[in-house]
Design a protein around this motif. Sequence first.
Motif, PDB file in Angstrom:
ATOM      1  N   THR A 263       0.926  -1.143  -0.088  1.00 45.67           N
ATOM      2  CA  THR A 263       0.115   0.086   0.040  1.00 45.67           C
ATOM      3  C   THR A 263       0.851   1.176   0.225  1.00 45.67           C
ATOM      4  OG1 THR A 263      -0.216   0.289   2.586  1.00 45.67           O
ATOM      5  CG2 THR A 263      -1.702  -1.229   1.510  1.00 45.67           C
ATOM      6  N   VAL A 264       0.249   2.349  -0.225  1.00 49.02           N
ATOM      7  CA  VAL A 264       0.672   3.590   0.172  1.00 49.02           C
ATOM      8  C   VAL A 264      -0.319   4.245   1.078  1.00 49.02           C
ATOM      9  CG1 VAL A 264       1.310   5.814  -1.058  1.00 49.02           C
ATOM     10  CG2 VAL A 264       1.669   3.636  -2.195  1.00 49.02           C
ATOM     11  N   SER A 265       0.495   5.046   2.017  1.00 50.31           N
ATOM     12  CA  SER A 265      -0.301   5.532   3.093  1.00 50.31           C
ATOM     13  C   SER A 265      -1.195   6.791   2.370  1.00 50.31           C
ATOM     14  CB  SER A 265       0.718   6.186   4.221  1.00 50.31           C
ATOM     15  OG  SER A 265       1.499   6.965   3.977  1.00 50.31           O
ATOM     16  N   GLY A 266      -2.609   6.898   2.951  1.00 48.39           N
ATOM     17  CA  GLY A 266      -3.176   7.874   2.427  1.00 48.39           C
ATOM     18  C   GLY A 266      -3.999   7.507   1.260  1.00 48.39           C
ATOM     19  N   CYS A 267      -3.809   6.262   0.637  1.00 50.82           N
ATOM     20  CA  CYS A 267      -4.433   5.952  -0.517  1.00 50.82           C
ATOM     21  C   CYS A 267      -5.846   5.036  -0.128  1.00 50.82           C
ATOM     22  CB  CYS A 267      -3.580   4.851  -1.358  1.00 50.82           C
ATOM     23  SG  CYS A 267      -4.490   3.838  -2.574  1.00 50.82           S
ATOM     24  N   CYS A 268      -6.720   5.898  -0.854  1.00 55.86           N
ATOM     25  CA  CYS A 268      -8.235   5.381  -0.280  1.00 55.86           C
ATOM     26  C   CYS A 268      -8.438   3.952  -0.684  1.00 55.86           C
ATOM     27  CB  CYS A 268      -9.368   6.521  -0.974  1.00 55.86           C
ATOM     28  SG  CYS A 268      -9.427   6.469  -2.662  1.00 55.86           S
ATOM     29  N   MET A 269      -8.137   3.450  -2.004  1.00 59.78           N
ATOM     30  CA  MET A 269      -8.168   2.270  -2.311  1.00 59.78           C
ATOM     31  C   MET A 269      -7.332   1.146  -1.406  1.00 59.78           C
ATOM     32  SD  MET A 269     -10.519   2.269  -4.522  1.00 59.78           S
ATOM     33  CE  MET A 269     -11.347   3.715  -3.737  1.00 59.78           C
ATOM     34  N   CYS A 270      -6.218   1.494  -0.967  1.00 53.47           N
ATOM     35  CA  CYS A 270      -5.559   0.847  -0.261  1.00 53.47           C
ATOM     36  C   CYS A 270      -6.419   0.529   1.173  1.00 53.47           C
ATOM     37  CB  CYS A 270      -4.190   1.422   0.178  1.00 53.47           C
ATOM     38  SG  CYS A 270      -3.174   1.646  -1.562  1.00 53.47           S
ATOM     39  N   HIS A 271      -6.859   1.618   1.760  1.00 51.18           N
ATOM     40  CA  HIS A 271      -7.763   1.455   2.786  1.00 51.18           C
ATOM     41  C   HIS A 271      -8.782   0.747   2.700  1.00 51.18           C
ATOM     42  CE1 HIS A 271      -9.362   2.848   6.698  1.00 51.18           C
ATOM     43  NE2 HIS A 271     -10.652   3.052   5.948  1.00 51.18           N
ATOM     44  N   VAL A 272      -9.345   0.427   1.357  1.00 50.52           N
ATOM     45  CA  VAL A 272     -10.619  -0.140   1.240  1.00 50.52           C
ATOM     46  C   VAL A 272     -10.214  -1.487   1.354  1.00 50.52           C
ATOM     47  CG1 VAL A 272     -12.054  -0.966  -0.486  1.00 50.52           C
ATOM     48  CG2 VAL A 272     -11.990   1.589   0.016  1.00 50.52           C
ATOM     49  N   VAL A 273      -9.186  -2.304   0.766  1.00 53.14           N
ATOM     50  CA  VAL A 273      -8.788  -3.452   0.575  1.00 53.14           C
ATOM     51  C   VAL A 273      -8.028  -3.894   2.148  1.00 53.14           C
ATOM     52  CG1 VAL A 273      -6.653  -4.985  -0.249  1.00 53.14           C
ATOM     53  CG2 VAL A 273      -7.757  -3.418  -1.983  1.00 53.14           C
ATOM     54  N   LYS A 274      -7.475  -2.992   2.838  1.00 55.85           N
ATOM     55  CA  LYS A 274      -7.088  -3.470   4.030  1.00 55.85           C
ATOM     56  C   LYS A 274      -8.461  -3.730   4.987  1.00 55.85           C
ATOM     57  CE  LYS A 274      -4.232   0.065   4.693  1.00 55.85           C
ATOM     58  NZ  LYS A 274      -3.179   0.771   5.212  1.00 55.85           N
ATOM     59  N   GLN A 275      -9.382  -2.821   4.879  1.00 54.67           N
ATOM     60  CA  GLN A 275     -10.534  -2.982   5.879  1.00 54.67           C
ATOM     61  C   GLN A 275     -11.413  -4.234   5.217  1.00 54.67           C
ATOM     62  OE1 GLN A 275     -11.366  -1.004   8.510  1.00 54.67           O
ATOM     63  NE2 GLN A 275      -9.256  -0.425   8.096  1.00 54.67           N
ATOM     64  N   LEU A 276     -11.620  -4.305   4.049  1.00 51.86           N
ATOM     65  CA  LEU A 276     -12.128  -5.642   3.750  1.00 51.86           C
ATOM     66  C   LEU A 276     -11.456  -6.962   4.371  1.00 51.86           C
ATOM     67  CD1 LEU A 276     -14.395  -7.366   1.859  1.00 51.86           C
ATOM     68  CD2 LEU A 276     -12.580  -7.190   0.146  1.00 51.86           C
ATOM     69  N   LEU A 277     -10.392  -6.848   4.214  1.00 55.73           N
ATOM     70  CA  LEU A 277      -9.584  -7.913   4.852  1.00 55.73           C
ATOM     71  C   LEU A 277      -9.698  -8.222   6.597  1.00 55.73           C
ATOM     72  CD1 LEU A 277      -6.408  -8.031   2.478  1.00 55.73           C
ATOM     73  CD2 LEU A 277      -8.197  -9.600   2.633  1.00 55.73           C
TER      74      LEU A 277
ATOM     75  N   LEU B 105      -5.557  -2.870 -14.222  1.00 52.25           N
ATOM     76  CA  LEU B 105      -4.933  -2.886 -12.948  1.00 52.25           C
ATOM     77  C   LEU B 105      -4.218  -1.646 -12.470  1.00 52.25           C
ATOM     78  CD1 LEU B 105      -4.684  -4.784 -10.477  1.00 52.25           C
ATOM     79  CD2 LEU B 105      -2.411  -5.465 -11.307  1.00 52.25           C
ATOM     80  N   GLN B 106      -4.533  -1.052 -11.436  1.00 54.61           N
ATOM     81  CA  GLN B 106      -3.849   0.102 -10.956  1.00 54.61           C
ATOM     82  C   GLN B 106      -2.521  -0.683 -10.058  1.00 54.61           C
ATOM     83  OE1 GLN B 106      -7.577   1.906  -8.926  1.00 54.61           O
ATOM     84  NE2 GLN B 106      -6.147   3.369  -8.708  1.00 54.61           N
ATOM     85  N   PRO B 107      -1.394   0.156 -10.119  1.00 52.95           N
ATOM     86  CA  PRO B 107      -0.160  -0.497  -9.526  1.00 52.95           C
ATOM     87  C   PRO B 107      -0.510  -0.681  -8.050  1.00 52.95           C
ATOM     88  CG  PRO B 107       0.120   1.667 -10.455  1.00 52.95           C
ATOM     89  CD  PRO B 107      -1.180   1.307 -10.691  1.00 52.95           C
ATOM     90  N   ILE B 108      -1.267   0.211  -7.207  1.00 48.11           N
ATOM     91  CA  ILE B 108      -1.397   0.327  -5.825  1.00 48.11           C
ATOM     92  C   ILE B 108      -2.791   0.152  -5.727  1.00 48.11           C
ATOM     93  CG2 ILE B 108      -0.805   1.246  -3.738  1.00 48.11           C
ATOM     94  CD1 ILE B 108       1.725   0.076  -4.991  1.00 48.11           C
ATOM     95  N   PRO B 109      -3.212  -0.639  -4.538  1.00 47.48           N
ATOM     96  CA  PRO B 109      -2.803  -1.691  -3.737  1.00 47.48           C
ATOM     97  C   PRO B 109      -2.712  -2.759  -4.394  1.00 47.48           C
ATOM     98  CG  PRO B 109      -4.927  -1.517  -3.466  1.00 47.48           C
ATOM     99  CD  PRO B 109      -4.683  -0.390  -4.391  1.00 47.48           C
ATOM    100  N   VAL B 110      -1.676  -3.709  -4.197  1.00 50.83           N
ATOM    101  CA  VAL B 110      -1.247  -5.048  -4.641  1.00 50.83           C
ATOM    102  C   VAL B 110      -1.274  -6.034  -3.673  1.00 50.83           C
ATOM    103  CG1 VAL B 110       0.552  -6.211  -5.628  1.00 50.83           C
ATOM    104  CG2 VAL B 110       0.342  -4.161  -6.607  1.00 50.83           C
ATOM    105  N   VAL B 111      -2.310  -7.173  -4.045  1.00 49.45           N
ATOM    106  CA  VAL B 111      -2.426  -8.250  -2.877  1.00 49.45           C
ATOM    107  C   VAL B 111      -2.018  -9.589  -3.504  1.00 49.45           C
ATOM    108  CG1 VAL B 111      -4.123  -9.377  -1.504  1.00 49.45           C
ATOM    109  CG2 VAL B 111      -4.440  -6.892  -2.140  1.00 49.45           C
ATOM    110  N   PHE B 112      -1.017 -10.191  -2.462  1.00 44.01           N
ATOM    111  CA  PHE B 112      -0.674 -11.509  -2.565  1.00 44.01           C
ATOM    112  C   PHE B 112      -1.268 -12.382  -1.752  1.00 44.01           C
ATOM    113  CE2 PHE B 112       2.628  -9.060  -4.451  1.00 44.01           C
ATOM    114  CZ  PHE B 112       3.103  -9.878  -5.646  1.00 44.01           C
ATOM    115  N   VAL B 113      -1.878 -13.720  -1.984  1.00 38.84           N
ATOM    116  CA  VAL B 113      -2.650 -14.305  -1.045  1.00 38.84           C
ATOM    117  C   VAL B 113      -1.755 -15.764  -1.524  1.00 38.84           C
ATOM    118  CG1 VAL B 113      -4.718 -15.587  -0.577  1.00 38.84           C
ATOM    119  CG2 VAL B 113      -4.675 -13.147  -1.154  1.00 38.84           C
ATOM    120  N   GLY B 114      -1.468 -16.443  -0.726  1.00 39.65           N
ATOM    121  CA  GLY B 114      -0.702 -17.695  -0.373  1.00 39.65           C
ATOM    122  C   GLY B 114       0.360 -17.622  -1.543  1.00 39.65           C
TER     123      GLY B 114
END
Length: 136
Positions: free
Chosen positions: A47-61, A96-105
């Motif tokens: 993520t990048v601090s202050g990024c609203c889409m990063c916040h959305v992904v983190k809050q979902l998880l 795809l936007q470059p940030i946020p980026v999520v890896f699972v497993g």
Amino acid sequence: MQIAKVDASSPLVKVGGGAGECAAENMRGVYEKLSVLVSGNAVVVFTVSGCCMCHVVKQLLFGLGVGPTVVELDRDSTGRDIQALLRGLAAGSSRLQPIPVVFVGGKFLGGIESVMACHINGTLIPLLKEAGALWL
């Protein structure tokens, strides 16, 4: 929430090499650190601090009960190099936007669009369970 710091203490640059050689060696080291981080954690979010889409992904998880490893690239000493590698991964998807980026497993899931699509179509929770991020 676990905030990851990518260790920048190991020497990544060859002394006496040309600028191109130094950059290639630096990126190789960053790639190795990225690989270790991604393969060693069930869920990693860049993520990048202050990024609203990063916040959305983190809050979902967090809302699903997942404790992802979060790397805030603007607060990390190797963040720019990591972001350059992530842009290379995102280049394969034109939307795809470059940030946020999520890896699972240990696998590249994608950005906000991929995560939300998986959540909406019901495939996100099985992915998280398979990765060991959820035990329900």
